[in-house]
Design a protein around this motif. Structure first.
Motif, PDB file in Angstrom:
ATOM      1  N   LEU A 296       0.925  -1.263   0.127  1.00  0.00           N
ATOM      2  CA  LEU A 296      -0.060  -0.231  -0.130  1.00  0.00           C
ATOM      3  C   LEU A 296       0.895   1.339   0.226  1.00  0.00           C
ATOM      4  O   LEU A 296       1.830   1.387   0.950  1.00  0.00           O
ATOM      5  N   ILE A 297       0.640   2.146  -1.069  1.00  0.00           N
ATOM      6  CA  ILE A 297       1.404   3.261  -1.063  1.00  0.00           C
ATOM      7  C   ILE A 297       0.555   4.388  -0.610  1.00  0.00           C
ATOM      8  O   ILE A 297      -0.520   4.517  -1.181  1.00  0.00           O
ATOM      9  N   HIS A 298       1.100   5.348   0.327  1.00  0.00           N
ATOM     10  CA  HIS A 298       0.390   6.667   0.449  1.00  0.00           C
ATOM     11  C   HIS A 298       1.126   7.777  -0.101  1.00  0.00           C
ATOM     12  O   HIS A 298       2.280   7.888   0.016  1.00  0.00           O
ATOM     13  N   LYS A 299       0.414   8.689  -0.669  1.00  0.00           N
ATOM     14  CA  LYS A 299       1.062   9.650  -1.318  1.00  0.00           C
ATOM     15  C   LYS A 299       0.257  10.888  -1.471  1.00  0.00           C
ATOM     16  O   LYS A 299      -1.134  10.865  -1.518  1.00  0.00           O
ATOM     17  N   LEU A 300       0.990  11.995  -1.555  1.00  0.00           N
ATOM     18  CA  LEU A 300      -0.074  13.353  -1.475  1.00  0.00           C
ATOM     19  C   LEU A 300       0.033  14.030  -2.905  1.00  0.00           C
ATOM     20  O   LEU A 300       0.986  14.192  -3.190  1.00  0.00           O
ATOM     21  N   ARG A 301      -1.013  14.012  -3.666  1.00  0.00           N
ATOM     22  CA  ARG A 301      -1.189  14.754  -5.004  1.00  0.00           C
ATOM     23  C   ARG A 301      -1.546  15.929  -4.778  1.00  0.00           C
ATOM     24  O   ARG A 301      -2.439  16.416  -4.135  1.00  0.00           O
ATOM     25  N   ARG A 302      -0.861  16.851  -5.622  1.00  0.00           N
ATOM     26  CA  ARG A 302      -1.227  18.248  -5.841  1.00  0.00           C
ATOM     27  C   ARG A 302      -1.629  18.442  -7.277  1.00  0.00           C
ATOM     28  O   ARG A 302      -0.770  18.053  -8.069  1.00  0.00           O
ATOM     29  N   SER A 303      -2.604  19.006  -7.660  1.00  0.00           N
ATOM     30  CA  SER A 303      -3.255  18.980  -9.160  1.00  0.00           C
ATOM     31  C   SER A 303      -3.241  20.544  -9.418  1.00  0.00           C
ATOM     32  O   SER A 303      -3.886  21.381  -8.369  1.00  0.00           O
ATOM     33  N   PHE A 304      -2.798  20.914 -10.517  1.00  0.00           N
ATOM     34  CA  PHE A 304      -2.859  22.493 -10.773  1.00  0.00           C
ATOM     35  C   PHE A 304      -2.516  22.589 -12.478  1.00  0.00           C
ATOM     36  O   PHE A 304      -2.407  21.613 -12.968  1.00  0.00           O
ATOM     37  N   VAL A 305      -2.946  23.826 -12.960  1.00  0.00           N
ATOM     38  CA  VAL A 305      -3.066  23.979 -14.275  1.00  0.00           C
ATOM     39  C   VAL A 305      -1.906  25.170 -14.350  1.00  0.00           C
ATOM     40  O   VAL A 305      -1.795  26.068 -13.728  1.00  0.00           O
ATOM     41  N   TRP A 306      -1.039  24.713 -15.489  1.00  0.00           N
ATOM     42  CA  TRP A 306       0.084  25.774 -15.820  1.00  0.00           C
ATOM     43  C   TRP A 306       0.048  25.964 -17.137  1.00  0.00           C
ATOM     44  O   TRP A 306       0.222  24.692 -17.826  1.00  0.00           O
ATOM     45  N   ALA A 307      -0.016  27.143 -17.570  1.00  0.00           N
ATOM     46  CA  ALA A 307       0.146  27.237 -19.344  1.00  0.00           C
ATOM     47  C   ALA A 307      -0.910  26.419 -19.773  1.00  0.00           C
ATOM     48  O   ALA A 307      -0.791  25.722 -21.194  1.00  0.00           O
ATOM     49  N   ARG A 308      -2.344  26.467 -18.945  1.00  0.00           N
ATOM     50  CA  ARG A 308      -3.437  25.800 -19.731  1.00  0.00           C
ATOM     51  C   ARG A 308      -3.143  24.101 -19.782  1.00  0.00           C
ATOM     52  O   ARG A 308      -3.648  23.639 -20.579  1.00  0.00           O
ATOM     53  N   GLN A 309      -2.371  23.684 -19.256  1.00  0.00           N
ATOM     54  CA  GLN A 309      -1.998  22.117 -19.109  1.00  0.00           C
ATOM     55  C   GLN A 309      -2.202  21.810 -17.651  1.00  0.00           C
ATOM     56  O   GLN A 309      -2.132  22.387 -16.868  1.00  0.00           O
ATOM     57  N   TYR A 310      -2.914  20.448 -17.436  1.00  0.00           N
ATOM     58  CA  TYR A 310      -3.269  19.773 -16.217  1.00  0.00           C
ATOM     59  C   TYR A 310      -2.272  19.033 -15.825  1.00  0.00           C
ATOM     60  O   TYR A 310      -1.933  17.969 -16.254  1.00  0.00           O
TER      61      TYR A 310
END
Length: 357
Positions: A296-310
């Protein structure tokens, strides 16, 4: 029960081309044998019924927006029930989704509404739709074509349209399948990109409809822009029939949704299917593993938009690693515009050592 149902939220700023895209979606996927339910934009229905969204009465405005959200949820749930009884694959397209409503009210009012209705923002954003397609307003990159003549209920200036577009994109940031369709191509290509995104959500592996999920080892060297944080717990399970299953729990602060992705070898290719599961099924899968804490892997994901790319960037909490992994879904020949606050170590898209991270 019909297990071949895909739900899409089609959103974006004013004058983005949603009306035309919806017509093309219905025609294209109906021809492919899908039963297409195209759900209308709820605020437009309310406006056509003489609801005054411009009222100065704050309590009445709150009640209007609460009614819009309740109607949206009921409409989507009703058509999902119909889809479950249908004998063929169903595609449900919502003209705007639940999170769009949050862009038109104050944050405190939105949170109060969620609390009153017993709703979770994470579940509204991540669990109701298999994919979210954001069509960028013409006011951003195609200003010559920005017009409100085809919608008498809207009156945003170009600047207001850009601001609204950015707020809508921000509201959906964090969804695992957010597709951003820009205006840097002619409009017919923009519509094809919408169809392309839906094919991706359907698991269509035809070359003409497949983006590549590219992965990079990176180090964060500066502060991220606005980003949505999500806790991810995931594990891979190999089955006796040669298939593999990935189970995943995602959410934050006690609000979680659960998914199962199965990869099955069929002749010379792999078929990948994904569905939402409940917490009991998630635990059931975990219990098939002799030592789940080891996989089992636990990770923190941060999602963001930069230069209209996700982008999505993962920090590994357990087991700990001294790097992050950056992921982006894009066309194979797309030039990626990397943010300046990231050091790119190397690409690991095809490196088997990183496939199950």
């Amino acid at each position: 029960m019909n297990k071949n149902i895909t739900r899409i939220a089609l959103t974006g700023g004013p004058c983005a081309g949603k009306t035309t895209a919806l017509a093309q979606i219905i025609e294209h996927f109906s021809d492919l044998g899908y039963l297409v339910y195209a759900l209308p934009e709820t605020p437009t229905l309310f406006s056509n019924a003489s609801i005054n969204f411009g009222t100065q009465d704050r309590q009445y405005f709150y009640n209007i927006e609460k009614a819009v959200l309740k109607y949206q949820l009921q409409m989507e749930d009703t058509f999902l029930e119909l889809a479950n009884a249908a004998p063929q694959p169903v595609l449900i397209i919502s003209d705007r989704g639940t999170m769009d409503i949050s862009n038109y009210i104050e944050r405190t009012m939105w949170q109060a509404m969620l609390d009153e209705l017993g709703l979770s923002e994470i579940k509204l954003r991540d669990a109701r739709y298999d994919a979210v397609i954001h069509m960028v307003t013409a006011a951003q990159g195609a200003e010559a074509f920005y017009t409100l003549e085809n919608n008498g209920l809207r009156g945003e200036t170009i600047e207001e349209a850009r601001e609204l577009d950015a707020r809508i994109m921000k509201a959906w940031t964090g969804h695992p399948q957010l597709h951003i369709v820009e205006n840097n191509v002619d409009f017919e290509v923009k519509i094809r990109q919408v169809l392309h995104a839906i094919h991706e959500s359907l698991g269509d592996d035809a070359a003409s409809f497949t983006d590549v999920r590219r992965r990079f080892l990176v180090r964060l060297t500066g502060d991220l822009p606005f980003g949505v944080e999500t806790d991810l717990y995931q594990a891979y399970i190999d089955l006796e029939d040669g298939s593999s299953v990935r189970i995943r729990k995602r959410g934050l602060r006690g609000n979680y949704v659960y998914f199962m992705t199965r990869k099955s070898p069929i002749e010379s290719q792999s078929i990948i299917t994904e569905r939402q599961i409940g917490p009991e099924e998630y635990i059931s899968f975990l219990n098939t593993i002799p030592n789940p804490e080891e996989v089992l892997i636990h990770k923190l994901r941060r999602s963001f938009v930069w230069a209209r790319q996700y982008f999505e960037i993962d920090d590994f909490i357990e087991p700990r690693r001294d790097y992050q992994i950056l992921e982006i879904s894009c066309a194979p020949d797309l030039e990626i515009k990397f943010p300046p606050f990231l050091e790119i170590i190397r690409e690991v898209t095809d490196d088997p050592s990183y496939l199950r991270l």
